[in-house]
Enzyme design. Structure first.
Site, short mmCIF file in Angstrom:
data_model
loop_
_atom_site.label_atom_id
_atom_site.label_comp_id
_atom_site.label_asym_id
_atom_site.label_seq_id
_atom_site.Cartn_x
_atom_site.Cartn_y
_atom_site.Cartn_z
N LYS A 168 1.02 -1.41 -0.42
CA LYS A 168 0.06 0.27 0.14
C LYS A 168 0.86 1.02 -0.11
CE LYS A 168 -3.52 -2.47 2.65
NZ LYS A 168 -4.72 -2.51 3.92
N GLN A 212 -3.87 -1.29 10.07
CA GLN A 212 -3.89 -2.65 9.38
C GLN A 212 -3.85 -3.87 10.76
OE1 GLN A 212 -3.32 -3.14 6.64
NE2 GLN A 212 -3.56 -5.24 6.75
N ASP A 236 -10.72 2.89 5.28
CA ASP A 236 -11.19 1.20 5.05
C ASP A 236 -12.41 1.72 5.30
OD1 ASP A 236 -9.32 -0.32 5.26
OD2 ASP A 236 -8.08 0.06 7.12
N1 GUN Z 1 -6.29 -7.01 6.64
C1 GUN Z 1 -6.93 -7.75 6.44
N2 GUN Z 1 -7.41 -6.33 4.83
C2 GUN Z 1 -7.46 -5.75 5.69
C3 GUN Z 1 -7.57 -4.15 5.08
O1 GUN Z 1 -9.17 -4.11 4.21
N3 GUN Z 1 -7.96 -2.93 5.78
C4 GUN Z 1 -7.50 -3.64 6.97
N4 GUN Z 1 -6.95 -1.76 7.61
N5 GUN Z 1 -6.81 -4.47 7.37
C5 GUN Z 1 -7.05 -5.89 6.20
#
Ligand code: GUN
Length: 298
Positions: A57, A101, A124
């Site tokens: 990311k 995350q 998110d």
């Molecule tokens: N862990 C797995 N998928 C995601 C996501 O889309 N966002 C976040 N913040 N954590 C994750």
């Protein structure tokens, strides 16, 4: 309908690249107004998968011209410490988005953390306000990136969801539940009849065999087998599972929730894994962040 070549494989990388090109024009327009989109990543602990995801990311942000900063906290961080950091990030004006995350260590309640990120910075789409807006069909909120990415993949590869029978495998808050909400919404590129299957579903195979579209987000390697798929069905594979692989240097490899080799020949369209849904998750995060910046300066 039998497809014995790869023409039915949906190229998530190419579609994500197209979206990133569209976003580049929006980033340039923001720059003309003196605004650079800013995104904060927060990672707690050393979960190997989280390290890889956050790294990807960060790279995608840099490529698009989004400024990002990453806060790495130790595994033992308390919930209060994490909330204090989020409070600071909430009030930092050059940061338009915040992504914490998941998964988080067990002493930290994810629901509390996600509720603390300002809804306007919740790229998110996990804050209850944004979850509520999604359920209400109110497009002013942020939508979770993975299901939003699947919706884009379906729309941009010409899959008609209107009236389609869709089976969503998995009922998690990050993919399954929001996925079902998006698919059954009244509107363009939605309007589907949705069944959510999970660990207590009596006969998953039977549900799958009826489906025009299967979204696999169940977290079990190669769960969707050829005998569960109606010929011509559309298959979206969200799964990321690590399985043993003697031929790999690490002794393991990543595979999806779909037995791709055997399902691909009978599917109408299918996402590869990797290279399908994964790049779209990142493209949707970039899109949400650019939108957050646009809203902040509007
Ligand atoms: N862990 C797995 N998928 C995601 C996501 O889309 N966002 C976040 N913040 N954590 C994750």
């Amino acid at each position: 309908m039998q497809a014995n070549n790869n023409t039915n494989v949906v190229d998530g990388r190419a579609i994500a690249a197209q979206i990133q090109q569209e976003l580049a024009a929006r980033v340039a327009a923001l720059k003309q107004r003196g605004v650079i989109p800013g995104l904060a990543f927060v990672r707690v602990g050393e979960d190997p998968a989280s390290k890889v995801y956050v790294g990807r990311k960060e790279k995608a942000c840099a490529e698009l011209g989004i400024v990002s900063e990453t806060h790495i906290l130790p595994e033992k961080t308390s919930e209060a410490e994490l909330l204090a950091l989020i409070g600071k990030l909430n009030s930092t004006s050059h940061l338009h988005g915040i992504l914490v995350q998941a998964p988080l260590p067990k002493q930290i309640r994810e629901s509390v953390v996600f509720s603390t990120v300002l809804p306007t910075k919740d790229v998110d789409g996990f804050h209850p306000v944004n979850v509520g807006k999604l359920m209400l069909g109110d497009g002013s909120g942020f939508k979770p990136c993975t299901p939003a990415g699947v919706m884009e993949l379906l729309a941009r590869s010409g899959v008609k969801t209107d009236g389609a029978e869709v089976v969503v495998l998995g009922r998690g808050n990050i993919v399954g539940k929001p996925m079902a909400a998006m698919l059954c919404q009244k509107g363009k590129n939605a309007n589907a009849t949705v069944t959510i299957c999970h660990s207590a579903t009596r006969d998953i195979k039977e549900h799958c065999r009826r489906a025009d579209i299967i979204i696999a987000a169940i977290g079990v390697a190669h769960f969707v087998k050829a005998d569960m798929v109606k010929p011509g069905a559309i298959i979206m594979d969200v799964g990321v599972n690590r399985i043993p692989d003697a031929s790999s240097k690490t002794g393991t490899k990543l595979v999806g929730d779909v037995d791709f080799a055997n399902v691909q020949p009978i599917a109408g369209k299918i996402t590869p894994n990797p290279g399908g849904v994964g790049p779209m998750t990142i493209a949707m995060l970039l899109q949400n962040t650019v939108r957050a910046a646009e809203i902040a300066v509007s």
